[in-house]
Design a protein around this motif. Structure first.
Motif, mmCIF file in Angstrom:
data_model
loop_
_atom_site.group_PDB
_atom_site.id
_atom_site.type_symbol
_atom_site.label_atom_id
_atom_site.label_comp_id
_atom_site.label_asym_id
_atom_site.label_seq_id
_atom_site.Cartn_x
_atom_site.Cartn_y
_atom_site.Cartn_z
ATOM 1 N N ARG A 294 3.168 11.566 -10.614
ATOM 2 C CA ARG A 294 2.295 12.793 -10.709
ATOM 3 C C ARG A 294 3.551 13.823 -10.814
ATOM 4 N NH1 ARG A 294 -1.323 10.142 -7.363
ATOM 5 N NH2 ARG A 294 -0.568 11.273 -5.387
ATOM 6 N N VAL A 295 4.322 14.123 -10.045
ATOM 7 C CA VAL A 295 5.578 15.148 -10.162
ATOM 8 C C VAL A 295 6.498 14.821 -10.555
ATOM 9 C CG1 VAL A 295 4.280 15.724 -7.813
ATOM 10 C CG2 VAL A 295 6.251 14.325 -7.792
ATOM 11 N N LEU A 296 6.801 13.686 -11.275
ATOM 12 C CA LEU A 296 7.976 13.380 -12.070
ATOM 13 C C LEU A 296 8.793 14.655 -12.922
ATOM 14 C CD1 LEU A 296 10.068 11.150 -12.565
ATOM 15 C CD2 LEU A 296 8.774 10.447 -14.509
ATOM 16 N N ASP A 297 7.802 15.294 -13.644
ATOM 17 C CA ASP A 297 8.374 16.419 -14.377
ATOM 18 C C ASP A 297 8.355 17.679 -13.750
ATOM 19 O OD1 ASP A 297 8.542 14.814 -16.663
ATOM 20 O OD2 ASP A 297 6.397 15.083 -17.294
ATOM 21 N N SER A 298 7.620 17.975 -12.761
ATOM 22 C CA SER A 298 7.495 19.366 -11.999
ATOM 23 C C SER A 298 8.327 19.224 -10.779
ATOM 24 C CB SER A 298 6.171 19.585 -11.651
ATOM 25 O OG SER A 298 5.581 18.805 -10.701
ATOM 26 N N ASP A 299 8.670 18.135 -10.157
ATOM 27 C CA ASP A 299 9.331 18.085 -8.989
ATOM 28 C C ASP A 299 10.322 17.021 -9.088
ATOM 29 O OD1 ASP A 299 10.665 18.455 -6.662
ATOM 30 O OD2 ASP A 299 8.738 18.607 -5.383
ATOM 31 N N PRO A 300 11.204 16.993 -9.586
ATOM 32 C CA PRO A 300 12.178 15.555 -9.708
ATOM 33 C C PRO A 300 12.865 15.146 -8.518
ATOM 34 C CG PRO A 300 12.821 17.293 -11.807
ATOM 35 C CD PRO A 300 11.922 17.822 -10.644
ATOM 36 N N GLU A 301 12.999 16.165 -7.626
ATOM 37 C CA GLU A 301 13.555 15.910 -6.504
ATOM 38 C C GLU A 301 12.928 14.813 -5.552
ATOM 39 O OE1 GLU A 301 16.331 15.388 -3.504
ATOM 40 O OE2 GLU A 301 16.792 16.124 -5.366
ATOM 41 N N PHE A 302 11.636 15.531 -5.314
ATOM 42 C CA PHE A 302 10.417 14.579 -4.732
ATOM 43 C C PHE A 302 10.491 13.261 -5.251
ATOM 44 C CE2 PHE A 302 6.303 13.069 -3.999
ATOM 45 C CZ PHE A 302 5.963 13.317 -2.529
ATOM 46 N N ALA A 303 10.383 13.181 -6.640
ATOM 47 C CA ALA A 303 10.210 11.973 -7.301
ATOM 48 C C ALA A 303 11.318 10.899 -6.818
ATOM 49 C CB ALA A 303 10.100 11.776 -8.786
ATOM 50 N N ARG A 304 12.370 11.554 -6.839
ATOM 51 C CA ARG A 304 13.760 10.852 -6.356
ATOM 52 C C ARG A 304 13.519 10.382 -5.112
ATOM 53 N NH1 ARG A 304 17.080 14.565 -7.726
ATOM 54 N NH2 ARG A 304 17.311 13.918 -9.688
ATOM 55 N N GLN A 305 13.055 11.158 -4.260
ATOM 56 C CA GLN A 305 12.852 10.795 -2.897
ATOM 57 C C GLN A 305 12.059 9.773 -2.547
ATOM 58 O OE1 GLN A 305 12.053 14.357 -0.798
ATOM 59 N NE2 GLN A 305 13.987 15.121 -0.543
ATOM 60 N N ALA A 306 10.955 9.773 -3.509
ATOM 61 C CA ALA A 306 9.744 8.701 -3.406
ATOM 62 C C ALA A 306 10.371 7.232 -4.002
ATOM 63 C CB ALA A 306 8.643 9.262 -4.215
ATOM 64 N N LEU A 307 11.057 7.373 -4.824
ATOM 65 C CA LEU A 307 11.678 6.073 -5.361
ATOM 66 C C LEU A 307 12.583 5.414 -4.473
ATOM 67 C CD1 LEU A 307 12.398 7.103 -9.128
ATOM 68 C CD2 LEU A 307 10.659 5.761 -8.257
ATOM 69 N N SER B 248 0.656 -1.302 -0.099
ATOM 70 C CA SER B 248 -0.030 0.035 -0.166
ATOM 71 C C SER B 248 0.773 1.313 0.086
ATOM 72 C CB SER B 248 -0.844 0.107 1.274
ATOM 73 O OG SER B 248 -1.790 -1.240 1.180
ATOM 74 N N ALA B 249 2.050 1.162 0.879
ATOM 75 C CA ALA B 249 2.673 2.332 0.754
ATOM 76 C C ALA B 249 3.518 2.535 -0.358
ATOM 77 C CB ALA B 249 3.869 2.258 2.126
ATOM 78 N N VAL B 250 3.908 1.380 -1.162
ATOM 79 C CA VAL B 250 4.653 1.531 -2.111
ATOM 80 C C VAL B 250 3.906 2.103 -3.331
ATOM 81 C CG1 VAL B 250 5.720 0.080 -4.039
ATOM 82 C CG2 VAL B 250 6.532 -0.075 -1.860
ATOM 83 N N THR B 251 2.548 1.683 -3.289
ATOM 84 C CA THR B 251 1.415 2.086 -4.521
ATOM 85 C C THR B 251 1.427 3.413 -4.250
ATOM 86 O OG1 THR B 251 0.362 0.149 -4.461
ATOM 87 C CG2 THR B 251 -0.540 1.923 -5.220
ATOM 88 N N LEU B 252 1.285 4.401 -3.113
ATOM 89 C CA LEU B 252 0.884 5.687 -3.101
ATOM 90 C C LEU B 252 2.074 6.350 -3.311
ATOM 91 C CD1 LEU B 252 -1.217 5.520 0.243
ATOM 92 C CD2 LEU B 252 -1.819 6.021 -1.981
ATOM 93 N N GLN B 253 3.557 5.917 -3.015
ATOM 94 C CA GLN B 253 4.604 6.560 -3.155
ATOM 95 C C GLN B 253 4.898 6.552 -4.794
ATOM 96 O OE1 GLN B 253 7.112 4.340 -0.824
ATOM 97 N NE2 GLN B 253 7.069 5.482 1.105
#
Length: 421
Positions: A244-257, A233-238
């Motif tokens: 959703r923010v891969l293009d607008s906020d790459p740093e957040f996407a990197r943290q999520a990955l 469940s956590a992985v799905t939400l992350q």
């Protein structure tokens, strides 16, 4: 007549006859001891030529056989022979394992006595009647048989009609012997499920084994649901947030990955621990300790929802089994808040450690939208209730008037003492 004769000599009848012959062989040691006993109080009686002495030795042999059959291993040996040779119906099962209870040993003794008793009679008839019937059938064809001292040159043998009836008479004797063997074999086959079948104690033990196996399976299912299900469940939400923010906020996407990588790596370790349940039956150990309340901080930090955590008492004093179950209950409660709660709404968690019980209260904002149905889902609250029930506790879950979904659990810190039997 032909189908009847066929039933008397078919494969099942032959196997049952062999079973009876084995019973007669098993009777012989007891019979020989019986002849010694008869010789003590009737020294003039010859148990090999005197019919009353033979019956007396036979009567002494059966109680001795019954006593030796009281041993627990007598039942599995008798069951193996009966399954192989009695031709039992598939819907009439026999017991497995040694006869431990008094009732099982008594039934085994009764079966063994019946087996060797009937086997002794049929074996004696077989040994005596088969050669006699063959000789009778050969009277018209062999003069040496008619002149044998055993017949004492009977005048009846001078009549042609007597010699003509000799072959069918001998065949009738063999047919009668086969009929007696078939009847005795059918009697044994009919009594086998009664005397060698499972006793009430055997059925109770089998039910307890099935309940224990079911408990292990349910425990494995709960562990998989709570640990792996929470991680997924956590992985799905992350993953959804990163997309959703891969293009607008790459740093957040990197943290999520990065969080997804850490979550999956940790979940693989938990999965190995859960699968240890499958090995505990082989070596008798229980290597599934699982995380406890001391690991609650890490769970709250990576659960994917903000948590306001408060404690009353020292969670470090909670016994290991209770602590592990409490961790799983909190984990499943957070998973439910993650899936069904209002996104971004904080969750309140209170852990209270009292002198006798541990209390867990988890409040999350109730979403105005009904939860999405998941195929195969809906077992989380059931698993929580089962965890609490195994420890002698209880849980409550449901919406409150203030728009909050509350999950509350009470877990005794110590198992209640069992009353002596």
């Amino acid at each position: 007549m032909t189908p009847l004769i066929g039933r008397l000599v078919d494969r099942r009848a032959r196997l049952r006859w062999l079973h009876l012959i084995i019973g007669g062989a098993l009777l012989m040691p007891y019979y020989l001891v019986g002849t010694v006993v008869v010789g003590l109080y009737a020294p003039d009686a010859n148990p090999f030529t005197s019919l009353p002495a033979q019956f007396a030795a036979f009567a002494h042999a059966l109680p001795m056989a019954a006593v030796t059959a009281l041993l627990p291993l007598a039942r599995p040996l008798s069951v193996s022979a009966a399954r192989a040779l009695c031709g039992l119906a598939p819907d009439r099962p026999l017991a497995d394992g040694p006869g431990v209870s008094r009732q099982a040993r008594a039934r085994s003794a009764a079966w063994f006595t019946l087996h060797v008793g009937l086997g002794g009679v049929i074996s004696g008839m077989t040994l005596a009647l088969v050669p006699f019937a063959v000789c009778v059938m050969g009277l018209p064809f062999f003069a040496a048989l008619r002149d044998s001292p055993a017949l004492e040159r009977s005048p009846l043998l001078d009549h042609t009609w007597v010699l003509a009836l000799a072959p069918p008479a001998g065949a009738a004797m063999l047919l009668a012997l086969a009929g007696c063997a078939a009847a005795a074999g059918a009697l044994l086959a009919n009594r086998a499920p009664v005397l060698l079948g499972p006793t009430p104690d055997d059925r109770l033990a089998a039910a307890e084994r099935r309940a224990a196996e079911l408990a292990v399976r349910n425990r494995l299912a709960r562990e998989l649901h709570d640990s792996v299900g929470h991680a997924l469940s956590a992985v799905t939400l992350q993953a959804g947030a990163a997309r959703r923010v891969l293009d607008s906020d790459p740093e957040f996407a990197r943290q999520a990955l990065t969080a997804i990588e850490e979550t999956t790596r940790r979940t693989v370790g938990e999965l190995d621990a859960v699968l240890g349940l499958l090995r505990q039956g082989a070596d008798g150990s229980d290597d599934l300790a699982g995380p406890g309340l001391d690991a609650l901080g890490g769970l709250l930090a990576r659960c994917g929802v903000p948590v306001r955590y408060a404690t009353d008492g020292d969670p470090g004093t909670v016994p290991g089994p209770v602590s592990a179950e409490a961790y799983r209950i909190v984990q499943e409660g957070l998973s439910n808040a993650l899936r069904h709660g209002v996104p971004g709404s904080p969750v309140r968690l209170r852990v209270g450690v009292g002198p006798r019980e541990l209390t867990l209260v988890l409040d999350s904002a109730l979403s105005p939208r009904p939860p999405a149905a998941r195929p195969g889902g809906g077992r989380g609250l059931t698993g929580i209730a089962e965890r609490a029930l195994l420890l002698g506790g209880a849980t409550e879950a449901g919406p409150r008037d203030d728009g909050v979904w509350r999950l509350a659990a009470r877990l005794p810190l110590h198992a209640p003492a069992k009353e002596p039997r």
